[in-house]
Enzyme design. Structure first.
Site, PDB file in Angstrom:
ATOM      1  N   GLU A  37      77.769  78.306  11.071  1.00  0.00           N
ATOM      2  CA  GLU A  37      77.418  79.362  10.117  1.00  0.00           C
ATOM      3  C   GLU A  37      78.628  80.168   9.678  1.00  0.00           C
ATOM      4  O   GLU A  37      79.634  80.262  10.386  1.00  0.00           O
ATOM      5  CB  GLU A  37      76.381  80.299  10.747  1.00  0.00           C
ATOM      6  N   CYS A  49      83.116  86.048   7.263  1.00  0.00           N
ATOM      7  CA  CYS A  49      83.168  85.861   8.708  1.00  0.00           C
ATOM      8  C   CYS A  49      82.905  84.377   8.961  1.00  0.00           C
ATOM      9  O   CYS A  49      81.805  83.890   8.663  1.00  0.00           O
ATOM     10  CB  CYS A  49      82.116  86.737   9.383  1.00  0.00           C
ATOM     11  N   CYS A  61      79.604  77.415  21.264  1.00  0.00           N
ATOM     12  CA  CYS A  61      80.705  78.177  21.845  1.00  0.00           C
ATOM     13  C   CYS A  61      80.984  77.695  23.258  1.00  0.00           C
ATOM     14  O   CYS A  61      80.075  77.253  23.967  1.00  0.00           O
ATOM     15  CB  CYS A  61      80.370  79.676  21.867  1.00  0.00           C
ATOM     16  N   CYS A 116      78.890  84.829  26.602  1.00  0.00           N
ATOM     17  CA  CYS A 116      78.754  86.282  26.688  1.00  0.00           C
ATOM     18  C   CYS A 116      77.264  86.623  26.711  1.00  0.00           C
ATOM     19  O   CYS A 116      76.489  86.082  25.914  1.00  0.00           O
ATOM     20  CB  CYS A 116      79.452  86.951  25.507  1.00  0.00           C
ATOM     21  N   CYS A 145      75.410  87.606  23.383  1.00  0.00           N
ATOM     22  CA  CYS A 145      75.664  86.822  22.170  1.00  0.00           C
ATOM     23  C   CYS A 145      74.771  85.592  22.117  1.00  0.00           C
ATOM     24  O   CYS A 145      74.769  84.759  23.040  1.00  0.00           O
ATOM     25  CB  CYS A 145      77.135  86.412  22.122  1.00  0.00           C
ATOM     26  N   CYS A 170      76.757  90.662  14.074  1.00  0.00           N
ATOM     27  CA  CYS A 170      77.583  90.276  15.226  1.00  0.00           C
ATOM     28  C   CYS A 170      76.723  89.870  16.419  1.00  0.00           C
ATOM     29  O   CYS A 170      75.813  90.601  16.823  1.00  0.00           O
ATOM     30  CB  CYS A 170      78.485  91.460  15.603  1.00  0.00           C
TER      31      CYS A 170
END
Length: 383
Positions: A106, A124, A131, A135, A138, A351
């Site tokens: 994305e 962004c 990933c 975290c 996230c 975010c």
């Protein structure tokens, strides 16, 4: 374009020097490399048919080698504040648990008021599909990791959106899916191409690379004197509590990270940016605040405050009063602190929210995606 699912050579994945070597190897003149580089990165070509500077025979040769792969926009969602999230699918085929699959990732377009009279148009972008970190706040970390993005997969997020919108971006932030410093070489190559005078020629100060705290790569970034902005996801000022939020701390301690940040400010003579996800009950207490103030006094920095956007742990976002109090407490101590808000939250574009709500198993594009593809096929806007 492809042979058995594998792309032979990607001209849009190379820097200028690599293209020169490639064309010389084909028996072509060196200037063909610059023509090709400019057509890709300055004029944002979407097809080899647009490479009119090149002889037809050379274009056909490049086409036979499958050398100009493109991303597909599978879907997009527009927020109430104008932020737009795009979901891309790559032609790259990679092995997965369920067989061969393609990378999906994305990017988010954000429009905001700039520091001067210009409107800031920020993209962004992602550096990985999924990933390598996890975290706790996230959503991207809940996805399977499908690999590092190639240089062209990073750049084409930008170029495809610019072609579609007919607008030029003003800022790029590597803050989408993935840990950029776990894909260091491709991220830096992409940033250098964006900065190149024969490409978009985007000023280095308008390109920001964010890391969760991969300390060796921060030192490499400093050693190489990279001209781009560096942002660090801090998120907790206490070493042990930060481990609970961010597993990167298990390899690279908070003290090591702060020392690398200090070196950045001294060696490169630039202000470091810290990003701080505000989570009530986790990192906004009085003791947390005092520790964060000590860090802010120790380093030449600014702190971007971002409210929690996910509910993965049953945590809640801070309310307006809590955010204001936290920010003012930092500012009262002379620390630059800014509340960056959550643009795109209503389309899962804020975010920590990039988690691919598009169903990979459903290859029927949405109405939005179909309209995008029709627009791309029917016109190519000059920028």
């Amino acid at each position: 374009m492809q042979d058995d699912g594998k792309i032979n050579y990607r001209i849009n994945d190379q820097d200028l020097e690599e293209l020169e070597s490639y064309f010389l190897g084909l028996g072509e003149k060196r200037f063909r490399a610059k023509q090709t580089f400019r057509r890709i990165h300055k004029h944002l070509a979407a097809s080899l048919d647009e490479f009119t500077e090149l002889p037809l025979a050379l274009r056909e040769q490049l086409n036979q080698q499958g050398s100009f792969p493109q991303l597909t926009i599978q879907d997009s969602s527009v927020s109430s504040n104008g932020t737009e999230k795009y979901i891309f699918e790559s032609p790259e085929e990679v092995p997965g648990r369920d067989g061969i699959r393609r990378r999906v990732f994305e990017a988010v377009w954000i429009v905001s008021d700039g520091d001067d009279i210009r409107t800031r148009k920020t993209l962004c972008i992602s550096s990985q599909a999924g990933c390598t970190l996890n975290c706790t706040f996230c959503a991207t970390g809940t996805l399977p990791f499908i690999g590092n993005l190639r240089t062209y997969e990073i750049l084409e997020q930008i170029y495809a959106i610019m072609r579609l919108r007919g607008e030029r971006i003003t800022n790029i932030v590597f803050m989408g899916m993935g840990e950029p410093f776990h894909n260091y070489d491709n991220v830096i190559r992409a940033a250098r191409i964006l900065n190149h005078p024969d490409g978009l020629h985007l000023a280095a100060r308008h390109i920001t690379i964010s890391t969760a705290g991969v300390v060796p790569s921060i030192h490499r970034f400093i050693d190489e004197k990279q001209p781009f902005n560096l942002a660090i996801s801090l998120n907790h000022p206490d070493p042990e509590r930060r481990k609970e939020l961010m597993d990167v701390t298990l390899k690279h301690s908070l003290e090591e990270l702060l020392e690398a940040a200090r070196r950045y400010t001294l060696d490169l003579k630039r202000r470091i940016t810290f990003e701080y996800i505000m989570i009530p009950g986790q990192n906004m207490g009085d003791e947390d605040l005092q520790k964060l103030i000590r860090i802010g006094r120790r380093l030449r920095c600014k702190i971007n405050l971002i409210p929690l956007n996910t509910t993965l742990q049953g945590w809640r976002p801070p309310n307006a009063s809590e955010m204001s109090r936290f920010q003012e407490s930092l500012r009262s101590q002379g620390i630059l602190a800014f509340n960056r808000g959550s643009p795109g939250k209503d389309v899962d574009g804020a975010c920590g929210m990039l988690a691919l709500r598009w169903n990979e198993g459903n290859k029927t594009p949405s109405h939005a995606a179909a309209a995008i593809q029709d627009n791309l096929e029917s016109s190519h806007t000059s920028l």
